[in-house]
Scaffold this motif. Structure first.
Motif, PDB file in Angstrom:
ATOM      1  N   ALA A  72       0.944  -1.316  -0.115  1.00 29.18           N
ATOM      2  CA  ALA A  72       0.011  -0.051  -0.063  1.00 29.18           C
ATOM      3  C   ALA A  72       0.806   1.112  -0.056  1.00 29.18           C
ATOM      4  O   ALA A  72       0.612   2.205  -0.745  1.00 29.18           O
ATOM      5  CB  ALA A  72      -0.909  -0.172   1.087  1.00 29.18           C
ATOM      6  N   THR A  82      -3.885   6.607 -11.995  1.00 26.69           N
ATOM      7  CA  THR A  82      -4.469   5.166 -11.785  1.00 26.69           C
ATOM      8  C   THR A  82      -4.286   3.964 -12.903  1.00 26.69           C
ATOM      9  O   THR A  82      -4.023   2.947 -12.569  1.00 26.69           O
ATOM     10  CB  THR A  82      -6.143   5.603 -11.601  1.00 26.69           C
ATOM     11  OG1 THR A  82      -6.000   6.497 -10.448  1.00 26.69           O
ATOM     12  CG2 THR A  82      -6.626   4.187 -10.977  1.00 26.69           C
ATOM     13  N   ARG A 134      -8.829  -1.960  -7.476  1.00 31.91           N
ATOM     14  CA  ARG A 134      -9.126  -1.334  -6.362  1.00 31.91           C
ATOM     15  C   ARG A 134      -7.815  -0.632  -5.738  1.00 31.91           C
ATOM     16  O   ARG A 134      -7.903   0.533  -5.254  1.00 31.91           O
ATOM     17  CB  ARG A 134      -9.910  -2.482  -5.358  1.00 31.91           C
ATOM     18  CG  ARG A 134     -11.148  -2.976  -5.604  1.00 31.91           C
ATOM     19  CD  ARG A 134     -11.651  -3.703  -4.216  1.00 31.91           C
ATOM     20  NE  ARG A 134     -10.978  -4.846  -4.002  1.00 31.91           N
ATOM     21  CZ  ARG A 134     -11.071  -6.076  -4.517  1.00 31.91           C
ATOM     22  NH1 ARG A 134     -11.907  -6.083  -5.445  1.00 31.91           N
ATOM     23  NH2 ARG A 134     -10.376  -7.042  -4.142  1.00 31.91           N
ATOM     24  N   ARG A 193      -7.012   2.490  -7.556  1.00 28.14           N
ATOM     25  CA  ARG A 193      -7.985   4.020  -7.377  1.00 28.14           C
ATOM     26  C   ARG A 193      -7.687   4.471  -6.039  1.00 28.14           C
ATOM     27  O   ARG A 193      -8.418   5.525  -5.870  1.00 28.14           O
ATOM     28  CB  ARG A 193      -9.297   3.491  -7.544  1.00 28.14           C
ATOM     29  CG  ARG A 193      -9.851   2.924  -9.014  1.00 28.14           C
ATOM     30  CD  ARG A 193     -11.286   2.203  -8.900  1.00 28.14           C
ATOM     31  NE  ARG A 193     -11.577   1.889 -10.282  1.00 28.14           N
ATOM     32  CZ  ARG A 193     -12.858   1.562 -10.715  1.00 28.14           C
ATOM     33  NH1 ARG A 193     -13.784   1.180  -9.738  1.00 28.14           N
ATOM     34  NH2 ARG A 193     -12.952   1.372 -11.976  1.00 28.14           N
ATOM     35  N   MET A 194      -6.888   3.848  -5.324  1.00 29.29           N
ATOM     36  CA  MET A 194      -6.728   4.491  -3.931  1.00 29.29           C
ATOM     37  C   MET A 194      -6.219   5.939  -3.891  1.00 29.29           C
ATOM     38  O   MET A 194      -5.338   6.070  -4.785  1.00 29.29           O
ATOM     39  CB  MET A 194      -6.060   3.746  -2.929  1.00 29.29           C
ATOM     40  CG  MET A 194      -6.838   2.472  -2.443  1.00 29.29           C
ATOM     41  SD  MET A 194      -5.992   1.672  -1.310  1.00 29.29           S
ATOM     42  CE  MET A 194      -4.568   1.207  -1.984  1.00 29.29           C
ATOM     43  N   SER A 195      -6.517   6.916  -3.262  1.00 27.02           N
ATOM     44  CA  SER A 195      -5.995   8.024  -3.153  1.00 27.02           C
ATOM     45  C   SER A 195      -4.357   7.979  -2.405  1.00 27.02           C
ATOM     46  O   SER A 195      -4.294   7.019  -1.638  1.00 27.02           O
ATOM     47  CB  SER A 195      -6.955   9.081  -2.588  1.00 27.02           C
ATOM     48  OG  SER A 195      -6.851   8.959  -1.020  1.00 27.02           O
ATOM     49  N   ASP A 198      -5.010   7.695   1.317  1.00 22.06           N
ATOM     50  CA  ASP A 198      -5.366   6.433   1.901  1.00 22.06           C
ATOM     51  C   ASP A 198      -4.389   5.204   1.537  1.00 22.06           C
ATOM     52  O   ASP A 198      -4.402   4.285   2.351  1.00 22.06           O
ATOM     53  CB  ASP A 198      -6.950   5.930   1.037  1.00 22.06           C
ATOM     54  CG  ASP A 198      -8.010   6.924   1.367  1.00 22.06           C
ATOM     55  OD1 ASP A 198      -7.930   7.623   2.418  1.00 22.06           O
ATOM     56  OD2 ASP A 198      -8.692   6.945   0.594  1.00 22.06           O
ATOM     57  N   ALA A 199      -3.834   5.262   0.717  1.00 20.73           N
ATOM     58  CA  ALA A 199      -2.694   4.152   0.226  1.00 20.73           C
ATOM     59  C   ALA A 199      -1.740   4.096   1.241  1.00 20.73           C
ATOM     60  O   ALA A 199      -1.086   3.111   1.383  1.00 20.73           O
ATOM     61  CB  ALA A 199      -2.312   4.431  -1.277  1.00 20.73           C
ATOM     62  N   TRP A 204      -3.967  -0.415   4.632  1.00 24.61           N
ATOM     63  CA  TRP A 204      -4.963  -0.809   3.956  1.00 24.61           C
ATOM     64  C   TRP A 204      -5.300  -2.246   3.952  1.00 24.61           C
ATOM     65  O   TRP A 204      -4.423  -3.007   3.864  1.00 24.61           O
ATOM     66  CB  TRP A 204      -5.258  -0.235   2.553  1.00 24.61           C
ATOM     67  CG  TRP A 204      -6.162  -0.458   1.656  1.00 24.61           C
ATOM     68  CD1 TRP A 204      -7.554  -0.281   1.856  1.00 24.61           C
ATOM     69  CD2 TRP A 204      -6.158  -1.624   0.436  1.00 24.61           C
ATOM     70  NE1 TRP A 204      -8.151  -0.825   1.065  1.00 24.61           N
ATOM     71  CE2 TRP A 204      -7.373  -1.631   0.331  1.00 24.61           C
ATOM     72  CE3 TRP A 204      -5.100  -2.319   0.204  1.00 24.61           C
ATOM     73  CZ2 TRP A 204      -7.918  -2.483  -0.834  1.00 24.61           C
ATOM     74  CZ3 TRP A 204      -5.637  -3.099  -1.040  1.00 24.61           C
ATOM     75  CH2 TRP A 204      -6.878  -2.962  -1.213  1.00 24.61           C
TER      76      TRP A 204
END
Length: 405
Positions: free
Chosen positions: A299, A312, A392, A395-397, A400-401, A405
């Motif tokens: 992540a 992305t 999935r 696509r994480m910002s 958030d990454a 996660w």
């Protein structure tokens, strides 16, 4: 650095975490390729060996007993049939019954039959490597007949009894001796049950003796029981058969060798197809699991890539390419394993009398087109399994990454 180069570097760095998926896919694909390869090559051997085999080009011509206007199957008839267009050869069959006695007191009624090269019986035991053509006084009989085990008598002299014509409805027995030089699988009955192969001259002698005809005149009057017309090619068979039937003779093609693959090979074929489906499920599920697990563990790496400007689509392409490369390596390893498994299967087949004709001195793999399709399908399934978790993760910002996660 390009996305592909990064994916390749990541596969090298993460190879230990990919071992499980690669081994699973490689072994499954190897078993599938081995099973499908054995069946594919065996089917190919059947198609090429049988389609133009003498047996498949053969037409059996029976006595015209219910057609008094049609000449019997004499030597002259055989010569006439041999002159028909697209006929390669004409072979004859004559049969006459005789009795066999052993010192142990066993008896059996067999049928002395002339040998035809297009219908060679499956000899299981013999005194020499090449039995045919037989010499006068030699017999090849079924290994077992009417409760007698004749295989134990191979190489020995046996007592035979034939019939000599005396008057209509009456005959007398004639005892002589012959040497049993071989036996064949009794389940092979293309010349009828209890057929025993004897030299042509001996069969004609016994048949003439039984009918009361001089031996020198037998083939010109009574003639043979059956003739086998061999066409030059499988494509010529329908035309040759029509020509024979137009002469008034009952004729039919001989297709006993056009049987499906043995049950064992059919089972291998079904198993290979089932395993192919299992391979797809395993590859898909494995790719989903491994990609998801790696994405969670990476992540922070994904967050950094997003933070420094990777879009992305680029991150998604990198993750999916990694799994595609792993699938490709696994598929190549599976090809090597498939060759090993197929070679082992072919070796086992060569040890079986029934399956040996379908095995050769080759490494059994499917045809190149089939092989490439299977390899591409394996990579495609692994890639499809990785697509969901990779999307999935991609696509994480960045914020958030960077979290757990």
């Amino acid at each position: 650095m390009s996305v592909f180069a990064m994916a390749l570097a990541n596969v090298r760095a993460l190879r230990r975490r990919l071992y499980g998926l690669m081994v699973m896919v490689a072994v499954a694909s190897g078993v599938c390729l081995g099973a499908l390869g054995v069946v594919d090559r065996a089917q190919s051997a059947t198609d090429t060996g049988v389609t133009e085999s003498a047996a498949n080009r053969s037409i059996t011509v029976d006595r015209p007993d219910d057609r008094p206007e049609t000449p019997q199957l004499t030597d002259r008839t055989a010569e006439r049939l041999a002159k028909l267009p697209h006929v390669a050869s004409v072979e004859h069959r004559a049969q006459v019954s005789f009795g066999v006695s052993t010192e142990a007191g066993g008896t059996a009624l067999l049928y002395a039959t002339t040998y035809r090269s297009v219908l060679t019986p499956p000899v299981s035991k013999s005194v020499r490597e090449r039995l045919f053509p037989l010499k006068p006084g030699e017999i090849v009989a079924p290994a077992a007949s009417q409760g007698m085990d004749l295989s134990k008598l191979v190489g020995q002299e046996i007592e035979v009894e034939t019939i000599r014509y005396v008057r209509p409805g009456e005959g007398t027995g004639v005892t002589s001796h012959a040497r049993l030089v071989g036996v064949y699988d009794p389940s092979w009955q293309l010349d009828g049950p209890d057929a025993a192969y004897v030299a042509d001259s001996t069969v004609i002698k016994w048949a003439a003796q039984r009918s009361g005809q001089p031996e020198s005149e037998y083939l010109g009057t009574i003639g043979y029981d059956q003739l086998t017309v061999v066409a030059r090619s499988a494509a010529d068979v329908p035309g040759v058969m029509r020509s024979v039937q137009q002469l008034g003779y009952p004729a039919a093609t001989l297709r006993q060798q056009l049987e499906a693959l043995p049950a064992v090979l059919e089972l291998v074929k079904v198993v290979g197809q089932v395993l192919l489906g299992v391979l797809g499920v395993l590859a898909f599920a494995g790719a989903v699991t491994v990609t998801g697990a790696l994405s969670r563990r990476r992540a922070q790496e994904i967050g950094i890539l997003k933070a420094v400007g990777f879009r992305t689509r680029a991150v998604l392409t990198m993750l999916v390419t990694e799994m595609a490369l792993a699938g490709a390596v696994a598929a190549l390893i599976g090809t090597a394993l498939g060759a090993v498994f197929g070679a082992a299967g072919a070796a086992l087949m060569r040890g079986s009398t029934d399956l040996a004709p379908y095995a050769g001195d080759w490494v059994p793999l499917p045809s190149p087109v089939t092989l490439l399709l299977l390899l591409a399908l394996t990579v495609l399934v692994v890639t499809a399994g990785a697509l969901g978790p990779a999307r999935r993760a991609a696509r994480m910002s960045p914020t958030d990454a960077m979290k757990d996660w």
